[in-house]
Design a protein around this motif. Structure first.
Motif, PDB file in Angstrom:
ATOM      1  N   TYR A   1       6.874   2.193  -2.579  1.00 18.68           N
ATOM      2  CA  TYR A   1       6.605   0.787  -2.872  1.00 18.68           C
ATOM      3  C   TYR A   1       7.711  -0.133  -2.370  1.00 18.68           C
ATOM      4  CZ  TYR A   1       2.436   1.848  -5.575  1.00 18.68           C
ATOM      5  OH  TYR A   1       1.175   2.250  -5.933  1.00 18.68           O
ATOM      6  N   ALA A   2       8.928   0.395  -2.219  1.00 20.67           N
ATOM      7  CA  ALA A   2      10.021  -0.421  -1.687  1.00 20.67           C
ATOM      8  C   ALA A   2       9.773  -0.826  -0.240  1.00 20.67           C
ATOM      9  CB  ALA A   2      11.346   0.332  -1.805  1.00 20.67           C
TER      10      ALA A   2
ATOM     11  N   PRO B   1       8.015  -4.865   0.199  1.00 25.21           N
ATOM     12  CA  PRO B   1       8.800  -6.093   0.382  1.00 25.21           C
ATOM     13  C   PRO B   1       9.662  -6.074   1.638  1.00 25.21           C
ATOM     14  CG  PRO B   1       9.665  -4.787  -1.439  1.00 25.21           C
ATOM     15  CD  PRO B   1       8.355  -4.177  -1.063  1.00 25.21           C
ATOM     16  N   VAL B   2      10.103  -4.878   2.067  1.00 25.53           N
ATOM     17  CA  VAL B   2      10.901  -4.799   3.296  1.00 25.53           C
ATOM     18  C   VAL B   2      10.049  -5.207   4.498  1.00 25.53           C
ATOM     19  CG1 VAL B   2      12.107  -3.235   4.866  1.00 25.53           C
ATOM     20  CG2 VAL B   2      12.486  -3.065   2.397  1.00 25.53           C
TER      21      VAL B   2
ATOM     22  N   GLN C   1       4.692  -9.612  -2.553  1.00 25.22           N
ATOM     23  CA  GLN C   1       5.655  -8.576  -2.199  1.00 25.22           C
ATOM     24  C   GLN C   1       6.803  -8.503  -3.206  1.00 25.22           C
ATOM     25  OE1 GLN C   1       4.908 -11.230  -0.421  1.00 25.22           O
ATOM     26  NE2 GLN C   1       6.747 -12.340   0.245  1.00 25.22           N
TER      27      GLN C   1
ATOM     28  N   GLY D   1       7.886  -5.180  -5.250  1.00 26.18           N
ATOM     29  CA  GLY D   1       9.269  -4.722  -5.265  1.00 26.18           C
ATOM     30  C   GLY D   1       9.766  -4.461  -6.678  1.00 26.18           C
TER      31      GLY D   1
ATOM     32  N   ALA E   1       8.565  -1.133  -7.689  1.00 26.83           N
ATOM     33  CA  ALA E   1       9.360  -0.062  -7.086  1.00 26.83           C
ATOM     34  C   ALA E   1      10.607   0.224  -7.924  1.00 26.83           C
ATOM     35  CB  ALA E   1       9.750  -0.444  -5.657  1.00 26.83           C
TER      36      ALA E   1
END
Length: 419
Positions: free
Chosen positions: A89-90, A93-94, A169, A173, A176
């Motif tokens: 899940y990280a 947003p990346v 996002q 994050g 995550a």
């Protein structure tokens, strides 16, 4: 005893690990559909496909996972699956920060995370009886349901405003990070977990069949499993399109959607706090079918929601539904854990979750297809009819003739329920 199980350090660590993890999961329920429908412009069917891929692993490997969990130590498994979901899940947003996030990536993330979720959920439910005595299972499950309820109350509002002001996002994050939190607390549990005793090597297919047969032959678990299957199928219809229904049919902003969900899901907190006392007063067996009727009534109210004053139907229905589901889950899971022999607990847990979540991908696809063909409100009414069928299955079962779930009968898991 004041504090109950929370006075035991290892259960408190499990409970703490679960608390923020549940909050993160509830963020995702709102954030992923809003991210897909808003930022990425997905159709109703495209949004429903997210839910389908999240739950598809239950259909593919749910029963096998139960057999594996009966043969392994579970705490390392829980920690590993939490860390894996944190990493997955990280990436959302990346990718969004670099402007390269696509629906394809979202589909891949939720599909792989869904596989890890199957291992975690089966392992988590099987692990609790290894951590606390059997006579404390009802309290343990009630404490964990309270986490779910607190998350249900706080996360939708927080998630709605996170999406509205920072984008979906940011909420993903946050989810995550919740998995990382959970892994750290699980790693602090000190009670040694024995390796399950080695038994004669039995083919996996036969092990799976033992779990299925136990549920199939049990006069109470069988109708409960059938009702759960119907409920999960049609709940998935509603979950897949519910946020899009509020966004496009009722014409609400993400922040207001989150706020309405918070108001409705206060029922889950009330259910978690009062569920045990209601069960003692009404009777656990009777409570299961009564809650089934309340769920159907709650879904009816949600389907009536429209712009204007009828928008109030949604939080009222959500309150009733969340209350009833929470109370029902506390009773059903505790009964299932207590009624199942230790050697079969992982497989029976997997069987119950398989019949529950294995149909979820079908329901999600059905919700998206009906919404595209007949409209979002038609999908909401389809979910309502399905919940009524689930309640009818419980009313027509031996549960209708019982007040309590008898301990001696539950121990055996066979025979006929007492009159």
């Amino acid at each position: 005893m004041p504090g109950g199980l929370l006075r035991q350090p290892d259960f408190r660590r499990l409970w703490t690990a679960d608390l923020l993890s549940q909050f993160g999961d509830r963020l995702n329920v709102l954030a992923l559909p809003l991210l897909a429908a808003g930022s990425l412009g997905a159709s109703a069917f495209g949004v429903s496909l997210l839910r389908t891929l999240q739950t598809l692993a239950y259909l593919a490997i749910g029963l096998q996972v139960g057999a594996w969990c009966d043969r392994m130590r579970l705490r390392p498994l829980l920690i590993g699956t939490d860390l894996g979901r944190f990493a997955l899940y990280a990436t959302v947003p990346v990718a969004a920060a670099f402007g390269v996030l696509t629906m394809g990536q979202l589909y891949a993330v939720v599909a792989v995370a869904g596989v890890l979720a199957v291992f975690f959920e089966v392992g988590h439910q099987t692990y609790l009886p290894r951590l606390v005595p059997r006579d404390r299972l009802l309290e343990g499950n009630a404490r964990l349901q309270t986490n779910l309820s607190v998350a249900a109350v706080t996360a939708p509002s927080a998630g709605g405003f996170l999406v509205q002001y920072f984008g979906g996002q940011a909420a993903v994050g946050g989810n995550a990070l919740s998995f990382l939190w959970s892994a750290l607390w699980l790693g602090r549990i000190r009670k040694p977990e024995p390796v399950p005793p080695r038994t004669e090597r039995v083919p996996l297919r036969r092990q799976i069949r033992e779990g299925l047969d136990f549920v199939r032959k049990h006069p109470l678990l069988r109708p409960i499993a059938a009702a759960l299957t119907l409920a999960s199928l049609f709940q998935s219809v509603q979950i897949a399109i519910g946020v899009v229904f509020l966004l496009r049919e009722v014409r609400l902003s993400p922040g207001i959607i989150g706020l309405l969900s918070t108001t409705g899901l206060l029922g889950a907190l009330v259910g978690a706090v009062t569920g045990r006392r209601i069960g003692q007063r009404v009777g656990e067996a009777r409570l299961l079918w009564v809650m089934g009727v309340l769920i159907a009534l709650g879904y009816t109210a949600m389907a009536l929601a429209s712009p204007g004053w009828l928008v109030a139907c949604y939080p009222v229905g959500n309150f009733v539904t969340a209350f009833a589901i929470t109370v029902s889950n506390i009773v059903q899971v505790s009964f299932q854990q207590g009624a199942t022999p230790e050697r079969l607990r992982g497989r029976v847990t997997a069987t119950m979750r398989f019949v529950t979540f294995g149909v979820a991908p079908v329901g999600s696809l059905l919700g998206g297809l009906v919404a595209d063909v007949a409209g979002l409100r038609a999908s909401m009414w389809l979910a309502t009819v399905g919940m009524a069928l689930s309640a009818a299955r419980l009313i027509g079962s031996p549960l209708r003739r019982l007040r309590v779930l008898p301990e001696a009968y539950a121990e055996e898991g066979t025979g006929s329920p007492p009159a």
